[in-house]
Design a protein around this motif. Sequence first.
Motif, PDB file in Angstrom:
ATOM      1  N   ILE A 262       0.842  -1.193   0.000  1.00 50.17           N
ATOM      2  CA  ILE A 262       0.000   0.000   0.000  1.00 50.17           C
ATOM      3  C   ILE A 262       0.880   1.246   0.000  1.00 50.17           C
ATOM      4  N   GLY A 263       1.908   1.247   0.812  1.00 52.13           N
ATOM      5  CA  GLY A 263       2.832   2.377   0.877  1.00 52.13           C
ATOM      6  C   GLY A 263       3.522   2.624  -0.453  1.00 52.13           C
ATOM      7  N   MET A 264       3.889   1.551  -1.137  1.00 52.74           N
ATOM      8  CA  MET A 264       4.516   1.702  -2.457  1.00 52.74           C
ATOM      9  C   MET A 264       3.554   2.405  -3.403  1.00 52.74           C
ATOM     10  N   GLY A 265       2.302   2.007  -3.356  1.00 53.37           N
ATOM     11  CA  GLY A 265       1.300   2.625  -4.220  1.00 53.37           C
ATOM     12  C   GLY A 265       1.091   4.090  -3.885  1.00 53.37           C
ATOM     13  N   VAL A 266       1.057   4.392  -2.581  1.00 53.82           N
ATOM     14  CA  VAL A 266       0.870   5.784  -2.144  1.00 53.82           C
ATOM     15  C   VAL A 266       2.055   6.632  -2.595  1.00 53.82           C
ATOM     16  N   ASP A 267       3.274   6.135  -2.383  1.00 52.02           N
ATOM     17  CA  ASP A 267       4.465   6.894  -2.774  1.00 52.02           C
ATOM     18  C   ASP A 267       4.505   7.130  -4.272  1.00 52.02           C
ATOM     19  N   ALA A 268       4.168   6.116  -5.046  1.00 48.83           N
ATOM     20  CA  ALA A 268       4.168   6.267  -6.499  1.00 48.83           C
ATOM     21  C   ALA A 268       3.094   7.257  -6.935  1.00 48.83           C
ATOM     22  N   ALA A 269       1.930   7.200  -6.312  1.00 48.01           N
ATOM     23  CA  ALA A 269       0.822   8.080  -6.698  1.00 48.01           C
ATOM     24  C   ALA A 269       1.069   9.533  -6.313  1.00 48.01           C
ATOM     25  N   THR A 270       1.701   9.763  -5.177  1.00 47.70           N
ATOM     26  CA  THR A 270       1.923  11.130  -4.708  1.00 47.70           C
ATOM     27  C   THR A 270       3.197  11.745  -5.264  1.00 47.70           C
ATOM     28  N   GLY A 271       4.066  10.925  -5.834  1.00 50.38           N
ATOM     29  CA  GLY A 271       5.332  11.439  -6.345  1.00 50.38           C
ATOM     30  C   GLY A 271       6.366  11.624  -5.260  1.00 50.38           C
ATOM     31  N   ALA A 272       6.150  11.060  -4.080  1.00 45.70           N
ATOM     32  CA  ALA A 272       7.067  11.238  -2.958  1.00 45.70           C
ATOM     33  C   ALA A 272       8.461  10.714  -3.255  1.00 45.70           C
ATOM     34  N   THR A 273       8.592   9.817  -4.217  1.00 46.93           N
ATOM     35  CA  THR A 273       9.897   9.255  -4.540  1.00 46.93           C
ATOM     36  C   THR A 273      10.643  10.106  -5.565  1.00 46.93           C
ATOM     37  N   LEU A 274      10.048  11.218  -5.996  1.00 50.43           N
ATOM     38  CA  LEU A 274      10.635  12.032  -7.060  1.00 50.43           C
ATOM     39  C   LEU A 274      11.326  13.277  -6.523  1.00 50.43           C
ATOM     40  N   GLU A 275      12.239  13.808  -7.336  1.00 54.63           N
ATOM     41  CA  GLU A 275      12.860  15.102  -7.054  1.00 54.63           C
ATOM     42  C   GLU A 275      12.885  15.898  -8.355  1.00 54.63           C
ATOM     43  N   HIS A 276      12.979  17.207  -8.224  1.00 61.97           N
ATOM     44  CA  HIS A 276      13.027  18.072  -9.400  1.00 61.97           C
ATOM     45  C   HIS A 276      14.467  18.341  -9.814  1.00 61.97           C
ATOM     46  N   TYR A 277      14.660  18.519 -11.108  1.00 63.33           N
ATOM     47  CA  TYR A 277      15.958  18.942 -11.616  1.00 63.33           C
ATOM     48  C   TYR A 277      15.737  19.819 -12.828  1.00 63.33           C
ATOM     49  N   PRO A 278      16.491  20.862 -13.031  1.00 64.83           N
ATOM     50  CA  PRO A 278      17.551  21.307 -12.125  1.00 64.83           C
ATOM     51  C   PRO A 278      16.952  21.918 -10.863  1.00 64.83           C
ATOM     52  N   SER A 279      17.653  21.764  -9.783  1.00 64.31           N
ATOM     53  CA  SER A 279      17.250  22.364  -8.522  1.00 64.31           C
ATOM     54  C   SER A 279      18.516  22.667  -7.732  1.00 64.31           C
ATOM     55  N   PRO A 280      18.806  23.902  -7.497  1.00 62.41           N
ATOM     56  CA  PRO A 280      18.049  25.099  -7.790  1.00 62.41           C
ATOM     57  C   PRO A 280      18.076  25.438  -9.286  1.00 62.41           C
ATOM     58  N   VAL A 281      17.134  26.282  -9.698  1.00 62.85           N
ATOM     59  CA  VAL A 281      17.063  26.747 -11.082  1.00 62.85           C
ATOM     60  C   VAL A 281      17.824  28.066 -11.152  1.00 62.85           C
ATOM     61  N   ALA A 282      18.791  28.160 -12.059  1.00 64.53           N
ATOM     62  CA  ALA A 282      19.575  29.390 -12.232  1.00 64.53           C
ATOM     63  C   ALA A 282      19.471  29.823 -13.693  1.00 64.53           C
ATOM     64  N   LEU A 283      18.905  30.990 -13.915  1.00 67.84           N
ATOM     65  CA  LEU A 283      18.730  31.510 -15.271  1.00 67.84           C
ATOM     66  C   LEU A 283      19.612  32.737 -15.474  1.00 67.84           C
ATOM     67  N   VAL A 284      20.242  32.818 -16.643  1.00 68.47           N
ATOM     68  CA  VAL A 284      21.078  33.969 -16.992  1.00 68.47           C
ATOM     69  C   VAL A 284      20.376  34.722 -18.108  1.00 68.47           C
ATOM     70  N   LEU A 285      20.048  35.973 -17.859  1.00 71.45           N
ATOM     71  CA  LEU A 285      19.386  36.801 -18.853  1.00 71.45           C
ATOM     72  C   LEU A 285      20.437  37.559 -19.653  1.00 71.45           C
ATOM     73  N   GLU A 286      20.334  37.474 -20.967  1.00 75.77           N
ATOM     74  CA  GLU A 286      21.271  38.162 -21.855  1.00 75.77           C
ATOM     75  C   GLU A 286      20.725  39.557 -22.166  1.00 75.77           C
ATOM     76  N   PRO A 287      21.583  40.581 -22.130  1.00 72.88           N
ATOM     77  CA  PRO A 287      21.093  41.918 -22.480  1.00 72.88           C
ATOM     78  C   PRO A 287      20.696  41.957 -23.952  1.00 72.88           C
ATOM     79  N   HIS A 288      19.690  42.784 -24.253  1.00 73.51           N
ATOM     80  CA  HIS A 288      19.332  42.984 -25.658  1.00 73.51           C
ATOM     81  C   HIS A 288      20.542  43.583 -26.343  1.00 73.51           C
ATOM     82  N   SER A 289      20.833  43.109 -27.539  1.00 75.05           N
ATOM     83  CA  SER A 289      21.999  43.651 -28.227  1.00 75.05           C
ATOM     84  C   SER A 289      21.676  45.061 -28.679  1.00 75.05           C
ATOM     85  N   VAL A 290      22.589  45.934 -28.415  1.00 76.10           N
ATOM     86  CA  VAL A 290      22.421  47.326 -28.793  1.00 76.10           C
ATOM     87  C   VAL A 290      22.832  47.443 -30.246  1.00 76.10           C
TER      88      VAL A 290
END
Length: 156
Positions: free
Chosen positions: A98-126
């Motif tokens: 039952i626990g296996m089913g609950v964990d699979a259904a809730t996503g408790a066994t998962l993690e997000h990637y990338p984590s942390p999320v780091a974004l680099v914004l490029e300046p508009h070209s002049v």
Amino acid sequence: MRLLLAAVLTLPLAACASITRGTTDQITITTTPPGAAVKTSMSHSCQSPCTLTVGRKDEFIVTASMPGYKDAATPVKTRLAGSGAAGFAGNVLVGGVIGMGVDAATGATLEHYPSPVALVLEPHSVAPAAAPAKPTRRKATTPKPLAFKPEAAPEG
């Protein structure tokens, strides 16, 4: 009676990953430069740097924007986490189907990637400023020698 007692004692161990990891995850988002407006495809929004709480099963796209910069975006996916797999395996050892089913259904066994999320914004070209007009080259000329006219000798 012993069987009932064993069942009552092992029931809390069902869904080990759900208990130890929870069904939500916190994702930290940073941008370079900081202060960008952040939005996700799941309608979350914040100003970087920030932390969002999302469901462990949620996959989404993070987009950052800031005046003077091009937008930056990245997908955030899920994968089986090392500690999530351990909790899932704990369910197998204890016999918590039952626990296996609950964990699979809730996503408790998962993690997000990338984590942390780091974004680099490029300046508009002049746009490059209009190049100054090339100076026109004048053809070099050598001055003509002055004609020498001897003065006429006085008559006399």
